[in-house]
Each structure stands twice: as structure tokens, then as C-alpha cells.
Design an enzyme around this catalytic site. Structure first.
Site, PDB file in Angstrom:
ATOM      1  N   HIS A  41      94.369  68.293  92.894  1.00 24.98           N
ATOM      2  CA  HIS A  41      94.983  69.465  93.091  1.00 24.98           C
ATOM      3  C   HIS A  41      95.025  70.389  91.793  1.00 24.98           C
ATOM      4  O   HIS A  41      94.997  71.584  92.191  1.00 24.98           O
ATOM      5  CB  HIS A  41      96.697  68.899  93.052  1.00 24.98           C
ATOM      6  CG  HIS A  41      97.051  68.121  94.307  1.00 24.98           C
ATOM      7  ND1 HIS A  41      97.083  66.547  94.134  1.00 24.98           N
ATOM      8  CD2 HIS A  41      97.227  68.373  95.564  1.00 24.98           C
ATOM      9  CE1 HIS A  41      97.427  66.084  95.375  1.00 24.98           C
ATOM     10  NE2 HIS A  41      97.582  67.123  96.214  1.00 24.98           N
ATOM     11  N   GLY A 156      92.435  71.898 100.082  1.00 24.81           N
ATOM     12  CA  GLY A 156      91.372  70.946  99.793  1.00 24.81           C
ATOM     13  C   GLY A 156      90.425  70.667 101.004  1.00 24.81           C
ATOM     14  O   GLY A 156      91.005  70.485 101.989  1.00 24.81           O
ATOM     15  N   LYS A 158      89.007  68.049 101.593  1.00 27.16           N
ATOM     16  CA  LYS A 158      88.739  66.605 101.787  1.00 27.16           C
ATOM     17  C   LYS A 158      89.839  66.499 103.404  1.00 27.16           C
ATOM     18  O   LYS A 158      89.341  65.675 104.289  1.00 27.16           O
ATOM     19  CB  LYS A 158      89.699  65.649 100.680  1.00 27.16           C
ATOM     20  CG  LYS A 158      89.497  64.498 101.140  1.00 27.16           C
ATOM     21  CD  LYS A 158      89.638  63.559  99.876  1.00 27.16           C
ATOM     22  CE  LYS A 158      91.212  62.990  99.601  1.00 27.16           C
ATOM     23  NZ  LYS A 158      91.839  62.279 100.668  1.00 27.16           N
ATOM     24  N   GLN A 162      92.721  69.307 108.734  1.00 28.63           N
ATOM     25  CA  GLN A 162      93.520  69.902 108.450  1.00 28.63           C
ATOM     26  C   GLN A 162      93.233  71.639 108.327  1.00 28.63           C
ATOM     27  O   GLN A 162      93.896  72.595 108.718  1.00 28.63           O
ATOM     28  CB  GLN A 162      94.448  69.490 107.208  1.00 28.63           C
ATOM     29  CG  GLN A 162      95.638  70.539 106.692  1.00 28.63           C
ATOM     30  CD  GLN A 162      96.495  69.757 105.694  1.00 28.63           C
ATOM     31  OE1 GLN A 162      97.217  68.972 105.877  1.00 28.63           O
ATOM     32  NE2 GLN A 162      96.158  70.155 104.375  1.00 28.63           N
ATOM     33  N   LEU A 193      88.615  62.084  95.085  1.00 25.60           N
ATOM     34  CA  LEU A 193      90.134  61.719  94.547  1.00 25.60           C
ATOM     35  C   LEU A 193      91.312  61.857  95.769  1.00 25.60           C
ATOM     36  O   LEU A 193      90.999  62.416  96.600  1.00 25.60           O
ATOM     37  CB  LEU A 193      90.570  62.891  93.462  1.00 25.60           C
ATOM     38  CG  LEU A 193      89.623  62.758  92.417  1.00 25.60           C
ATOM     39  CD1 LEU A 193      90.263  63.770  91.259  1.00 25.60           C
ATOM     40  CD2 LEU A 193      89.403  61.551  91.913  1.00 25.60           C
ATOM     41  N   ARG A 196      95.974  58.298  97.223  1.00 26.45           N
ATOM     42  CA  ARG A 196      96.236  57.032  97.620  1.00 26.45           C
ATOM     43  C   ARG A 196      95.323  56.065  96.764  1.00 26.45           C
ATOM     44  O   ARG A 196      95.479  54.848  97.295  1.00 26.45           O
ATOM     45  CB  ARG A 196      95.740  56.732  99.404  1.00 26.45           C
ATOM     46  CG  ARG A 196      96.841  57.653  99.880  1.00 26.45           C
ATOM     47  CD  ARG A 196      96.676  57.425 101.270  1.00 26.45           C
ATOM     48  NE  ARG A 196      97.674  57.812 102.232  1.00 26.45           N
ATOM     49  CZ  ARG A 196      97.575  58.097 103.713  1.00 26.45           C
ATOM     50  NH1 ARG A 196      96.803  57.708 104.284  1.00 26.45           N
ATOM     51  NH2 ARG A 196      98.582  58.925 104.159  1.00 26.45           N
TER      52      ARG A 196
HETATM   53  O1  PAF Z   1      97.848  68.547 102.816  1.00 28.74           O
HETATM   54  C1  PAF Z   1      99.181  68.509 102.308  1.00 28.74           C
HETATM   55  O2  PAF Z   1      99.413  68.184 101.203  1.00 28.74           O
HETATM   56  C2  PAF Z   1     100.106  68.774 103.342  1.00 28.74           C
HETATM   57  O3  PAF Z   1      99.537  68.541 104.550  1.00 28.74           O
HETATM   58  C3  PAF Z   1     100.445  70.317 103.374  1.00 28.74           C
HETATM   59  C4  PAF Z   1      99.413  71.452 103.478  1.00 28.74           C
HETATM   60  C5  PAF Z   1     101.006  70.758 102.037  1.00 28.74           C
HETATM   61  C6  PAF Z   1     101.634  70.813 104.266  1.00 28.74           C
HETATM   62  O4  PAF Z   1     102.619  69.950 104.121  1.00 28.74           O
END
Ligand code: PAF
Length: 314
Positions: A41, A156, A158, A162, A193, A196
Site C-alpha cells: 500500500h 494495486g 495484485k 478488480q 505482499l 493475509r
Molecule cells: O482493494 C481494496 O482494498 C478494496 O476492494 C477497495 C478498492 C478499497 C474497495 O473497497
């Protein structure tokens, strides 16, 4: 000027507007997160800082992306450490949305609008076992985009599925936001990374988790080699993954085990599943280590990403 000791914490659209008014003419990046921040992050925040004047990191454990069977209340919340991580990585402010303001009609689906991504993107890979997950993700991200109205947003790579869905949403709705994917951050041994990874508590589980990246890298090398020898080679995805895994598995601990959710290749832009590899393949895997820790990973076949960064976080 003295460095600011505390990051502003914004909770409502009005507070965001007031904060942005203090930074007129400046470009704004949003880094959406659910907290429990790690080095990966922090790399997103650093990249955002290179690409925009002001970086807002949102920290919100979004209830609508959890199924009733998934334990939303157990998701790790590490607020103080997250603030420090944001600060040290160069964030300008943290957005901790007030849940009632973000979901003014409540979270049940019969009361609120929802963003439903195309089935072709959700009815595969991680969406198969989590049929409503990406709907919740797209909905909350659209809400965050509306609140912040950033110029760019960083996610990201990873979470490749998404990111593909969010890119699709931005294109389809014509949102004036540039989405930037940050390459997967890996440990020197190759493990991607992830929040989890903290649940990999034994040396066996840690060694086994490496099976995911080892498999991806093994398949990548094998297919690249085959394409180098014959650019028109027809290489089965299923057979290659299976054979590679059979050659790797004997070198890994036999207990616990990995139960695979999927190994799959898709076209890296359209996300269409591929039965045979192409130079545009994205290789993805998901598996549970010891039936507890579910990990995901992915790797593009070409080009091997030269920017993929390695951190030492052991
Ligand atoms: O990847 C994440 O941490 C979540 O799915 C996000 C994009 C912050 C949406 O809640």
C-alpha cells in the site's frame, strides 16, 4: 515551514471540499484502501505522490463487498498503524468516510443503488466464489470517486480482476479519472505482499505460499521459451499449469496443502478466458494454504514487468 505532525482526517464530502479548497489548482490522487496497510500500500501512496500534488488515502472496510458468509467484523482494523503508514509514505490526508454519509440509504440492496459490473468480468476467477463481491467494490469506488473527484486513482495490480472491472467502469461511465495500476510488490523470494501473509504463521505455510508465485514464474518461463522456439506454438493453459505444478509440488511441504481455487489465463485487457496462451496472456492463480489463508497472485506473460518492485520485509 514546519512539517505537519498529524494528517488531516476527512469524513464527509464537505470536509473533502474544504480540504481541496486549501489546495487550489493542485492535482489530486486517490488511493482507495481497506486499511491494514503494508509495504505494498505504501508503494501505491508513493506512486500517487509522484503523479499528483495532493494524495488522499481512503481507509474504509466496505461492508457491501463482503457476503453474509464472510466475516466483515473480523477484517483487521489497524487505524493508528495505518495513519503512520500513510504519513510516512507521503499522503496529504486520510479519508475515513462516515458510513452513514457514504451509504445514506443503508447497505441492504433493496434500499440503495448499486453498480453491477458486466457478467463477463465477474462470473469467473474470484467472482465465481464471491458472486456479489465486485458489485460492492464497484459501488463503493464510484461513491469514493464522487466524493473526492480525483484526477487520478491508484490501485494495486495484485487485484487484477478488480482493476480490470474498475477500468471498465471508468470507460463505460466516462469518468474523468486516470486509473493507474501499481505493479505487484514482492518479497525477494517472490511472494506477493498481502495483508493475509500475516496469517502464514508456520515455516511450512510460508514455504507453501511461495508455491503460487513459483508456479506462475515456472509457467511464464516455460511458455516464453516455447514461443521463442516457435512463435506460433499452440500451448494449452490447463495442461501447462498442471504439468508445472506437478514438477514443483514435490519440493514444497506436503502439509498443510494448497487447495487451488483456480489457475487460469485471460487476455490481459479484455479478461476473456484463454484455453491457449497468447503473448497478451495474464496468468492468474488463487489458492488456499491449509484451507485457511486464501492467496491470489498474477503475472503477465509479456513483457515480464521490469518495474515490478522487490522489498525486503522479512
Ligand atoms: O482493494 C481494496 O482494498 C478494496 O476492494 C477497495 C478498492 C478499497 C474497495 O473497497
Amino acid at each position: 515551514m514546519l512539517p505537519q505532525l498529524q494528517l488531516p482526517v476527512l469524513t464527509t464530502p464537505a470536509e473533502i471540499q474544504a480540504f481541496k479548497a486549501m489546495h487550489p489548482q493542485q492535482t489530486v490522487a486517490l488511493v482507495p484502501t481497506m486499511g491494514n496497510l503494508h509495504e505494498g500500500h505504501k508503494s501505491l501512496i508513493r506512486l500517487a505522490k509522484q503523479r499528483a500534488d495532493v494524495v488522499i488515502v481512503s481507509i474504509f472496510v466496505n461492508p457491501t463487498q463482503f457476503a453474509p458468509t464472510e466475516d466483515f467484523s473480523q477484517y483487521p482494523r489497524t487505524w493508528e498503524a495505518d495513519l503512520l503508514a500513510c504519513k510516512s509514505a507521503g499522503a496529504s490526508a486520510v479519508l475515513a468516510p462516515n458510513p452513514e454519509a457514504l451509504y445514506p440509504m443503508g447497505t441492504p440492496l433493496d434500499h440503495r443503488f448499486s453498480v453491477v459490473p458486466p457478467k463477463k468480468l465477474t462470473h469467473q476467477l474470484c467472482g465465481l466464489n464471491r458472486p456479489t463481491h465486485f458489485e460492492g467494490v464497484a459501488t463503493v469506488v464510484l461513491k469514493l470517486f464522487n466524493w473526492v473527484q480525483p484526477n487520478i486513482a491508484v490501485f494495486g495490480e495484485k487485484d487484477a480482476q478488480q482493476l480490470a472491472i474498475l477500468r471498465w467502469m471508468v470507460n463505460d461511465f466516462g469518468l474523468p479519472i486516470e486509473l493507474i495500476g501499481h505493479p505487484i510488490v514482492r518479497q525477494p523470494d517472490g511472494l506477493a505482499l498481502s495483508s493475509r501473509n500475516q496469517y502464514l504463521t508456520t515455516p511450512e505455510a510460508k514455504a507453501l505460499a511461495l508455491g503460487l508465485s513459483t508456479l506462475l514464474m515456472g509457467v511464464q518461463r516455460f511458455v516464453q521459451q516455447a514461443f521463442t522456439e516457435n512463435p506460433t506454438a499452440v500451448i494449452s493453459v490447463e495442461k501447462t499449469f498442471q504439468q508445472k505444478w506437478e514438477s514443483i509440488a514435490p519440493q514444497l511441504p506436503s502439509s498443510p496443502t494448497i487447495s487451488w481455487d483456480y489457475w487460469q489465463a485471460v487476455h490481459r485487457e479484455s479478461f476473456d478466458p484463454q484455453a491457449y496462451f497468447s503473448p497478451e496472456s495474464l496468468l492468474l492463480v488463487a489458492g488456499k494454504v491449509g484451507d485457511v489463508v486464501r492467496l491470489i497472485d498474477n503475472l503477465a506473460l509479456y513483457p515480464p514487468n521490469p518495474n515490478e518492485s522487490v522489498v525486503n520485509c522479512s
